[in-house]
Structures are given as C-alpha cells and as structure tokens.
Design a protein around this motif. Structure first.
Motif, PDB file in Angstrom:
ATOM      1  N   SER A 268     -13.309 -43.555  22.116  1.00  0.00           N
ATOM      2  CA  SER A 268     -14.512 -43.815  21.805  1.00  0.00           C
ATOM      3  C   SER A 268     -14.811 -45.373  21.491  1.00  0.00           C
ATOM      4  CB  SER A 268     -15.333 -43.082  20.624  1.00  0.00           C
ATOM      5  OG  SER A 268     -16.185 -43.432  20.467  1.00  0.00           O
ATOM      6  N   LEU A 269     -15.495 -45.927  22.184  1.00  0.00           N
ATOM      7  CA  LEU A 269     -15.765 -47.546  22.059  1.00  0.00           C
ATOM      8  C   LEU A 269     -16.477 -47.646  20.712  1.00  0.00           C
ATOM      9  CD1 LEU A 269     -17.118 -48.451  25.653  1.00  0.00           C
ATOM     10  CD2 LEU A 269     -14.953 -48.731  24.599  1.00  0.00           C
ATOM     11  N   VAL A 270     -17.652 -46.742  20.272  1.00  0.00           N
ATOM     12  CA  VAL A 270     -18.090 -46.790  19.069  1.00  0.00           C
ATOM     13  C   VAL A 270     -17.495 -46.245  18.205  1.00  0.00           C
ATOM     14  CG1 VAL A 270     -20.395 -46.597  17.830  1.00  0.00           C
ATOM     15  CG2 VAL A 270     -20.442 -47.312  20.125  1.00  0.00           C
ATOM     16  N   GLY A 271     -16.988 -46.327  17.045  1.00  0.00           N
ATOM     17  CA  GLY A 271     -16.145 -45.673  16.090  1.00  0.00           C
ATOM     18  C   GLY A 271     -16.995 -44.598  15.340  1.00  0.00           C
ATOM     19  N   PRO A 272     -16.393 -44.008  14.503  1.00  0.00           N
ATOM     20  CA  PRO A 272     -17.030 -43.118  13.324  1.00  0.00           C
ATOM     21  C   PRO A 272     -18.003 -43.676  12.514  1.00  0.00           C
ATOM     22  CG  PRO A 272     -14.521 -42.455  13.481  1.00  0.00           C
ATOM     23  CD  PRO A 272     -14.886 -43.752  14.285  1.00  0.00           C
TER      24      PRO A 272
ATOM     25  N   MET B   2     -20.990 -31.482  13.303  1.00  0.00           N
ATOM     26  CA  MET B   2     -22.094 -32.238  12.867  1.00  0.00           C
ATOM     27  C   MET B   2     -23.387 -31.514  13.079  1.00  0.00           C
ATOM     28  SD  MET B   2     -23.312 -35.575  15.118  1.00  0.00           S
ATOM     29  CE  MET B   2     -24.262 -34.600  16.328  1.00  0.00           C
ATOM     30  N   PHE B   3     -23.527 -30.549  14.229  1.00  0.00           N
ATOM     31  CA  PHE B   3     -24.929 -29.943  14.730  1.00  0.00           C
ATOM     32  C   PHE B   3     -25.115 -28.841  13.229  1.00  0.00           C
ATOM     33  CE2 PHE B   3     -27.693 -26.689  16.461  1.00  0.00           C
ATOM     34  CZ  PHE B   3     -28.658 -27.509  16.852  1.00  0.00           C
ATOM     35  N   ARG B   4     -24.194 -28.035  13.186  1.00  0.00           N
ATOM     36  CA  ARG B   4     -24.265 -27.168  12.035  1.00  0.00           C
ATOM     37  C   ARG B   4     -24.669 -27.753  10.499  1.00  0.00           C
ATOM     38  NH1 ARG B   4     -22.626 -21.693  12.544  1.00  0.00           N
ATOM     39  NH2 ARG B   4     -21.756 -21.345  14.693  1.00  0.00           N
ATOM     40  N   TYR B   5     -23.837 -28.810  10.447  1.00  0.00           N
ATOM     41  CA  TYR B   5     -24.113 -29.508   8.982  1.00  0.00           C
ATOM     42  C   TYR B   5     -25.524 -30.052   9.018  1.00  0.00           C
ATOM     43  CZ  TYR B   5     -23.671 -33.161   5.335  1.00  0.00           C
ATOM     44  OH  TYR B   5     -24.080 -33.808   4.225  1.00  0.00           O
ATOM     45  N   ASN B   6     -25.968 -30.702  10.211  1.00  0.00           N
ATOM     46  CA  ASN B   6     -27.619 -31.313  10.264  1.00  0.00           C
ATOM     47  C   ASN B   6     -28.345 -29.941  10.066  1.00  0.00           C
ATOM     48  OD1 ASN B   6     -26.572 -33.955  10.244  1.00  0.00           O
ATOM     49  ND2 ASN B   6     -26.789 -33.906  12.509  1.00  0.00           N
ATOM     50  N   VAL B   7     -28.114 -28.850  10.851  1.00  0.00           N
ATOM     51  CA  VAL B   7     -29.077 -27.580  10.617  1.00  0.00           C
ATOM     52  C   VAL B   7     -29.151 -26.961   9.325  1.00  0.00           C
ATOM     53  CG1 VAL B   7     -29.432 -25.263  11.310  1.00  0.00           C
ATOM     54  CG2 VAL B   7     -28.967 -27.173  13.074  1.00  0.00           C
TER      55      VAL B   7
ATOM     56  N   ALA C  14     -15.286 -42.931  26.126  1.00  0.00           N
ATOM     57  CA  ALA C  14     -16.693 -42.484  26.156  1.00  0.00           C
ATOM     58  C   ALA C  14     -17.168 -43.606  25.237  1.00  0.00           C
ATOM     59  CB  ALA C  14     -16.889 -41.106  25.445  1.00  0.00           C
ATOM     60  N   SER C  15     -18.681 -43.842  25.341  1.00  0.00           N
ATOM     61  CA  SER C  15     -19.268 -44.751  24.617  1.00  0.00           C
ATOM     62  C   SER C  15     -19.474 -44.530  23.334  1.00  0.00           C
ATOM     63  CB  SER C  15     -20.747 -44.875  25.212  1.00  0.00           C
ATOM     64  OG  SER C  15     -21.452 -43.685  25.190  1.00  0.00           O
ATOM     65  N   PHE C  16     -19.512 -43.341  22.837  1.00  0.00           N
ATOM     66  CA  PHE C  16     -19.577 -43.242  21.281  1.00  0.00           C
ATOM     67  C   PHE C  16     -18.839 -41.810  20.857  1.00  0.00           C
ATOM     68  CE2 PHE C  16     -23.109 -41.146  23.056  1.00  0.00           C
ATOM     69  CZ  PHE C  16     -23.768 -40.112  22.107  1.00  0.00           C
ATOM     70  N   THR C  17     -18.851 -41.557  19.635  1.00  0.00           N
ATOM     71  CA  THR C  17     -18.018 -40.545  19.089  1.00  0.00           C
ATOM     72  C   THR C  17     -18.363 -39.033  19.590  1.00  0.00           C
ATOM     73  OG1 THR C  17     -19.220 -40.609  16.852  1.00  0.00           O
ATOM     74  CG2 THR C  17     -17.096 -41.627  17.097  1.00  0.00           C
TER      75      THR C  17
ATOM     76  N   VAL D 124     -26.450 -38.597  12.904  1.00  0.00           N
ATOM     77  CA  VAL D 124     -27.468 -38.474  13.957  1.00  0.00           C
ATOM     78  C   VAL D 124     -26.800 -38.950  15.160  1.00  0.00           C
ATOM     79  CG1 VAL D 124     -29.754 -39.250  14.689  1.00  0.00           C
ATOM     80  CG2 VAL D 124     -29.167 -38.895  12.226  1.00  0.00           C
ATOM     81  N   GLU D 125     -26.287 -40.118  15.410  1.00  0.00           N
ATOM     82  CA  GLU D 125     -25.705 -40.663  16.550  1.00  0.00           C
ATOM     83  C   GLU D 125     -24.233 -40.885  16.242  1.00  0.00           C
ATOM     84  OE1 GLU D 125     -29.543 -43.516  17.308  1.00  0.00           O
ATOM     85  OE2 GLU D 125     -28.083 -44.323  15.955  1.00  0.00           O
ATOM     86  N   SER D 126     -23.552 -40.538  15.296  1.00  0.00           N
ATOM     87  CA  SER D 126     -22.064 -40.706  15.223  1.00  0.00           C
ATOM     88  C   SER D 126     -21.431 -39.585  14.242  1.00  0.00           C
ATOM     89  CB  SER D 126     -22.101 -41.906  14.429  1.00  0.00           C
ATOM     90  OG  SER D 126     -20.582 -42.294  14.068  1.00  0.00           O
ATOM     91  N   LEU D 127     -20.354 -39.289  14.722  1.00  0.00           N
ATOM     92  CA  LEU D 127     -19.463 -38.397  13.923  1.00  0.00           C
ATOM     93  C   LEU D 127     -19.108 -38.848  12.611  1.00  0.00           C
ATOM     94  CD1 LEU D 127     -17.526 -36.568  16.653  1.00  0.00           C
ATOM     95  CD2 LEU D 127     -19.700 -35.933  15.711  1.00  0.00           C
ATOM     96  N   SER D 128     -18.506 -38.179  11.576  1.00  0.00           N
ATOM     97  CA  SER D 128     -17.928 -38.786  10.638  1.00  0.00           C
ATOM     98  C   SER D 128     -16.499 -39.157  10.957  1.00  0.00           C
ATOM     99  CB  SER D 128     -18.106 -37.830   9.348  1.00  0.00           C
ATOM    100  OG  SER D 128     -17.386 -36.672   9.710  1.00  0.00           O
ATOM    101  N   GLU D 129     -15.724 -39.695   9.770  1.00  0.00           N
ATOM    102  CA  GLU D 129     -14.443 -39.667   9.710  1.00  0.00           C
ATOM    103  C   GLU D 129     -13.803 -38.342   9.907  1.00  0.00           C
ATOM    104  OE1 GLU D 129     -12.756 -42.301  10.292  1.00  0.00           O
ATOM    105  OE2 GLU D 129     -13.804 -43.959   9.484  1.00  0.00           O
ATOM    106  N   LYS D 130     -12.641 -37.930  10.226  1.00  0.00           N
ATOM    107  CA  LYS D 130     -11.973 -36.746  10.334  1.00  0.00           C
ATOM    108  C   LYS D 130     -12.016 -35.909   9.160  1.00  0.00           C
ATOM    109  CE  LYS D 130      -8.818 -37.819  14.116  1.00  0.00           C
ATOM    110  NZ  LYS D 130      -7.317 -37.759  14.454  1.00  0.00           N
ATOM    111  N   ASP D 131     -11.898 -36.842   8.022  1.00  0.00           N
ATOM    112  CA  ASP D 131     -11.970 -35.799   6.705  1.00  0.00           C
ATOM    113  C   ASP D 131     -13.258 -35.757   6.104  1.00  0.00           C
ATOM    114  OD1 ASP D 131     -12.473 -38.513   5.920  1.00  0.00           O
ATOM    115  OD2 ASP D 131     -11.255 -38.591   4.533  1.00  0.00           O
ATOM    116  N   GLY D 132     -14.305 -36.185   6.915  1.00  0.00           N
ATOM    117  CA  GLY D 132     -15.901 -36.174   6.577  1.00  0.00           C
ATOM    118  C   GLY D 132     -16.365 -34.781   7.007  1.00  0.00           C
ATOM    119  N   PRO D 133     -17.757 -34.363   6.643  1.00  0.00           N
ATOM    120  CA  PRO D 133     -18.444 -33.003   7.072  1.00  0.00           C
ATOM    121  C   PRO D 133     -18.684 -33.236   8.338  1.00  0.00           C
ATOM    122  CG  PRO D 133     -20.137 -34.577   6.162  1.00  0.00           C
ATOM    123  CD  PRO D 133     -18.698 -35.440   6.171  1.00  0.00           C
ATOM    124  N   ALA D 134     -18.637 -33.835   9.422  1.00  0.00           N
ATOM    125  CA  ALA D 134     -19.041 -33.965  10.917  1.00  0.00           C
ATOM    126  C   ALA D 134     -18.024 -34.478  11.609  1.00  0.00           C
ATOM    127  CB  ALA D 134     -20.490 -34.439  10.699  1.00  0.00           C
TER     128      ALA D 134
END
Length: 299
Positions: free
Chosen positions: A53-57, A283-288, A32-35, A267-277
């Motif tokens: 994923s080609l583009v990383g966290p 990710m969506f819930r965190y942003n909301v 997949a192109s991004f996370t 917005v365009e990328s997930l966080s690392e596994k130990d991050g909030p998204a």
C-alpha cells in the motif's frame, strides 16, 4: 552552485534502478493506493499476490506525499489499483515521475456514485468503501484485473471473490441490524469531514461535518457558524474524530454545541495490525459498533 531537486523530480532516477518483470511462479506484485483497498486486493488475490500500500496505516490518502520507496514499489508492480473518483490526486504525478508503464485499475468503476455541491461546484464523493455493497463492485473489478494479469490462477481469484462477497453481505446485514434498531431521528452524527456519505445513504444515517469531501478543503467561519446552528437545531449529541485527520476543528465545534465524544472512527485508513481496525471487515464492524452505540445512547 548546488541545485536542489524536488522529491517528484528525483523519482525517475531512483525508479530507473528497478525493473517490473516478475519471475514465473512468484506472486504477482501488486500496488494499491491506500490500506483499505490493499486489504481487499489481498483478500481476492490470496497467496497469488504480493500487495503493498502506498499510503500506510492511519494515513490520509487526500494529503499523501509520495516518497522514493513508493516510486520503487510502483515501478516493480505488475498491477496497480486505485479507488478513483478524485481520491488519489497525486497518483498521476507519481506514475509520470516513477516511469511506471501500466495503467491503474480504477476499482470504483460501476458504483452508483453520490455527488454534492462544494464551493459552487459539483464534486463526486470518492469514499465508496464505507458501504460494503459498493465494495462488492471493487471485488469484481479486482478479480477481473488479477485474472488478466495472471490467467493461470483466474479460478482461484473467482473463488476468493465469491467467498469475500459473502462476507460483505454479512457485514451489510450486520449494519442494518444495528442501525435499524435506532430511531431514525437519532441517527445523526458529527464527524471531521464528509467521508461517510455512502454509509449514510445505505443505512439512513445523517452525518454532519465542517469539511467537505476532502481533508484538503478549509471551512469558512460562516460555514462553521451555520453547522453549529444546525447541530443545535437538530440536537446532534455525539461527535467522532477520525484516525487520519486533525481533530481540532471538530473538537471546537463540539465545544460550542455540547456534543459529547463518541471516540475515534477509521474512515480512510486501516489501523496498525495491533489496532482495532487492521482489516476492512474489522474496520467496518468497529465503525458500525461505535456509531450505533452512540446513537442508541442518545436516543
């Protein structure tokens, strides 16, 4: 004389060392192109797919520079997924350089897209995933492509897709609950670039930004001055940084307007596994949560 090769010109030699044939019974190798997209593919594919994923966290899919390891992963993939609509401007070059023989699946096909004027041209907004309603279209396209690549497991892909779309419906309801509780006049936020248009369209939120749809664009002094005046006129009180983008311009604008920081959005990328998204759902819930809390505070 030693001749230096560019990275992309060297990729075919590297990629030629790797094949793309999967053994029977093994998970289907998927790129997949991004996370964000990689996570949704993994939800639909389950144990039957091995997704990279080609583009990383925390990476920026607009300004991504492919590496030899990306060529290797692409060459070995049986299925490749991209969001499309101009997001992955580097993908065609990478495909050509790596020797990948497949055609990427554009998961955004079928989504009602939004467009805007940028530098006198009409451009399409590629950030479709910031609405879970759009991601349901992703899911259908992903399930169909995986079933074509692995017909024996098509029933599992369909079941996974249905279960995940139920979760997306829950996310949609959650966002409506949070944003509908905020007066419409207070649903205004300053962000780094115009990446939340689909969320804004879905939930009645106005996002202002100095940059256009791509982080590769540059804001002129006149554009910045006009935005500062608009922020003051419309009484926008909160700004957010983005995990994958340079914060300096939006911080400069915030300083000129008195807007206060609401924190960081994914917005365009997930966080690392130990991050909030680390997943799309999180990710969506965190942003909301971040956005609705900032709006409620300023209303």
């Amino acid at each position: 004389m030693i001749r230096k090769l560019s990275l992309l010109s060297a990729l075919p030699l590297i990629a030629s060392l790797y094949g793309s044939t999967a053994l029977a019974g093994e998970p289907v190798k998927v790129v997949a192109s991004f996370t964000v997209l990689a996570d949704v593919v993994a939800q639909v594919g389950g144990d039957h797919v091995e997704v990279s994923s080609l583009v990383g966290p925390n990476g920026d899919p607009h300004e991504f520079e492919p590496s030899p390891s990306d060529a290797k992963a692409l060459k070995a993939a049986k299925v490749t997924f991209i969001s499309g609509e101009g997001l992955e401007g580097w993908m065609e070059r990478l495909i050509s350089a790596s020797g990948y023989e497949g055609k990427p699946v554009v998961v955004s096909d079928g989504i009602t897209l939004r467009s805007m004027e940028e530098d006198g041209e009409t451009v399409t907004d590629p950030h479709v995933w910031n609405s879970p309603v759009n991601v349901k279209v992703w899911v259908d396209n992903i399930a169909a492509a995986l079933a074509k690549a692995d017909p024996d497991d098509a029933a599992d892909f369909a079941a996974n897709a249905k279960a995940y779309k139920d979760k997306l419906d829950t996310l949609d309801a959650y966002a409506h609950e949070k944003f509908d509780a905020v007066p419409e006049a207070s649903r205004k936020i300053l962000t780094s670039h115009d990446a939340f248009g689909y969320l804004g369209r879905e939930y009645g939120v106005t996002f202002l930004s100095p940059l256009g749809l791509s982080t590769e664009t540059e804001a002129s002094a006149a554009d910045v001055a006009q935005l500062i005046e608009q922020i003051k006129t419309e009484h926008v009180k909160t700004y957010f940084l983005e995990n994958s983008n340079d914060p300096r311009l939006v911080e400069q604008i915030a300083g000129a307007t008195g807007a206060q920081s609401g924190g960081e959005l994914y917005v365009e990328s997930l966080s690392e596994k130990d991050g909030p998204a680390p997943t799309y759902e999180q990710m969506f819930r965190y942003n909301v949560d971040q956005l609705s809390a900032a709006m409620a505070k300023s209303s």
